[in-house]
Design a protein around this motif. Structure first.
Motif, mmCIF file in Angstrom:
data_model
loop_
_atom_site.group_PDB
_atom_site.id
_atom_site.type_symbol
_atom_site.label_atom_id
_atom_site.label_comp_id
_atom_site.label_asym_id
_atom_site.label_seq_id
_atom_site.Cartn_x
_atom_site.Cartn_y
_atom_site.Cartn_z
ATOM 1 N N ALA A 105 9.616 -24.757 -3.216
ATOM 2 C CA ALA A 105 9.788 -26.079 -2.626
ATOM 3 C C ALA A 105 10.575 -26.013 -1.326
ATOM 4 N N SER A 106 10.228 -26.889 -0.414
ATOM 5 C CA SER A 106 11.006 -27.030 0.807
ATOM 6 C C SER A 106 12.099 -28.061 0.559
ATOM 7 N N GLY A 107 13.048 -28.167 1.450
ATOM 8 C CA GLY A 107 14.070 -29.196 1.339
ATOM 9 C C GLY A 107 15.348 -28.701 0.684
ATOM 10 N N ARG A 108 16.392 -29.506 0.824
ATOM 11 C CA ARG A 108 17.715 -29.110 0.367
ATOM 12 C C ARG A 108 18.079 -29.659 -1.002
ATOM 13 N N SER A 109 17.252 -30.531 -1.546
ATOM 14 C CA SER A 109 17.628 -31.231 -2.774
ATOM 15 C C SER A 109 16.918 -30.686 -3.999
ATOM 16 N N PHE A 110 16.455 -29.461 -3.936
ATOM 17 C CA PHE A 110 15.648 -28.913 -5.021
ATOM 18 C C PHE A 110 16.356 -29.043 -6.361
ATOM 19 N N ARG A 111 17.634 -28.716 -6.422
ATOM 20 C CA ARG A 111 18.314 -28.691 -7.718
ATOM 21 C C ARG A 111 18.478 -30.083 -8.315
ATOM 22 N N SER A 112 18.258 -31.098 -7.523
ATOM 23 C CA SER A 112 18.397 -32.459 -8.031
ATOM 24 C C SER A 112 17.112 -32.969 -8.681
ATOM 25 N N TYR A 113 16.019 -32.233 -8.514
ATOM 26 C CA TYR A 113 14.733 -32.696 -9.020
ATOM 27 C C TYR A 113 14.395 -32.092 -10.378
ATOM 28 N N VAL A 114 13.890 -32.949 -11.263
ATOM 29 C CA VAL A 114 13.187 -32.442 -12.437
ATOM 30 C C VAL A 114 11.859 -31.890 -11.939
ATOM 31 N N MET A 115 11.568 -30.653 -12.270
ATOM 32 C CA MET A 115 10.342 -30.001 -11.834
ATOM 33 C C MET A 115 9.389 -29.867 -13.017
ATOM 34 N N VAL A 138 -6.984 -26.273 -13.079
ATOM 35 C CA VAL A 138 -6.164 -26.197 -11.868
ATOM 36 C C VAL A 138 -4.758 -26.623 -12.270
ATOM 37 N N TYR A 139 -3.798 -25.787 -11.962
ATOM 38 C CA TYR A 139 -2.406 -26.064 -12.312
ATOM 39 C C TYR A 139 -1.658 -26.567 -11.082
ATOM 40 N N TYR A 140 -0.961 -27.676 -11.270
ATOM 41 C CA TYR A 140 -0.226 -28.318 -10.181
ATOM 42 C C TYR A 140 1.266 -28.277 -10.445
ATOM 43 N N CYS A 141 1.995 -27.842 -9.448
ATOM 44 C CA CYS A 141 3.450 -27.943 -9.482
ATOM 45 C C CYS A 141 3.836 -29.362 -9.069
ATOM 46 N N ALA A 142 4.902 -29.886 -9.671
ATOM 47 C CA ALA A 142 5.322 -31.249 -9.359
ATOM 48 C C ALA A 142 6.836 -31.338 -9.295
ATOM 49 N N ALA A 143 7.303 -32.201 -8.433
ATOM 50 C CA ALA A 143 8.735 -32.465 -8.308
ATOM 51 C C ALA A 143 9.016 -33.937 -8.571
ATOM 52 N N ASP A 144 10.247 -34.199 -9.025
ATOM 53 C CA ASP A 144 10.645 -35.571 -9.355
ATOM 54 C C ASP A 144 9.802 -36.099 -10.502
ATOM 55 N N VAL A 202 9.384 -33.541 0.033
ATOM 56 C CA VAL A 202 9.369 -32.226 -0.606
ATOM 57 C C VAL A 202 7.966 -31.670 -0.481
ATOM 58 N N GLN A 203 7.870 -30.450 -0.031
ATOM 59 C CA GLN A 203 6.579 -29.763 0.010
ATOM 60 C C GLN A 203 6.596 -28.631 -1.000
#
Length: 122
Positions: A24-34, A93-99, A2-3
């Motif tokens: 986010a890139s990728g097809r599984s975005f909805r499966s991730y807690v962000m 600095v604010y960071y976006c995070a996945a999973d 995921v980018q």
């Protein structure tokens, strides 16, 4: 893989508002807690907020409750952070995070964005 690409940071006066976006890139975005984390100068990175895949469950650190709102648009693979009533202590600095996951009191993430600077002047 995921980018994550953040945008929306900047300089704002105390009491003002900013909205951060993270796509986010990728097809599984909805499966991730962000989530969003932040790191102030000289401090460790800290958890700010997270949102479940459906958007129905959110968590916030106490210091931002009532001022920040996380949301997501799964059709656009994007998560947002609306920040109102900003304070100088929100400067970081604010960071976006996945999973995003929690083990006890520790919150971590599998994927990170590059970060975007938020500066709140007094």
């Amino acid at each position: 893989q995921v980018q994550l690409v953040e945008s929306g940071g900047g300089l704002v006066q105390a009491g003002g508002s900013l909205r951060l976006s993270c796509t986010a890139s990728g097809r599984s975005f909805r499966s991730y807690v962000m989530g969003w984390f932040r790191q102030a100068p000289g401090k460790e990175r800290e958890f700010v907020t997270s949102i479940s895949g459906s958007g129905s469950i959110t968590y916030y650190v106490d210091s931002v409750k009532g001022r920040f709102t996380i949301s997501r648009d799964n059709a656009k693979n994007t998560v947002y952070l609306q920040m109102n009533s900003l304070k100088p202590e929100d400067t970081a600095v604010y960071y976006c995070a996945a999973d995003v996951s929690r083990r006890g009191s520790a919150v971590s993430a599998g994927y990170w964005g590059q970060g975007t600077q938020v500066t709140v002047s007094s």
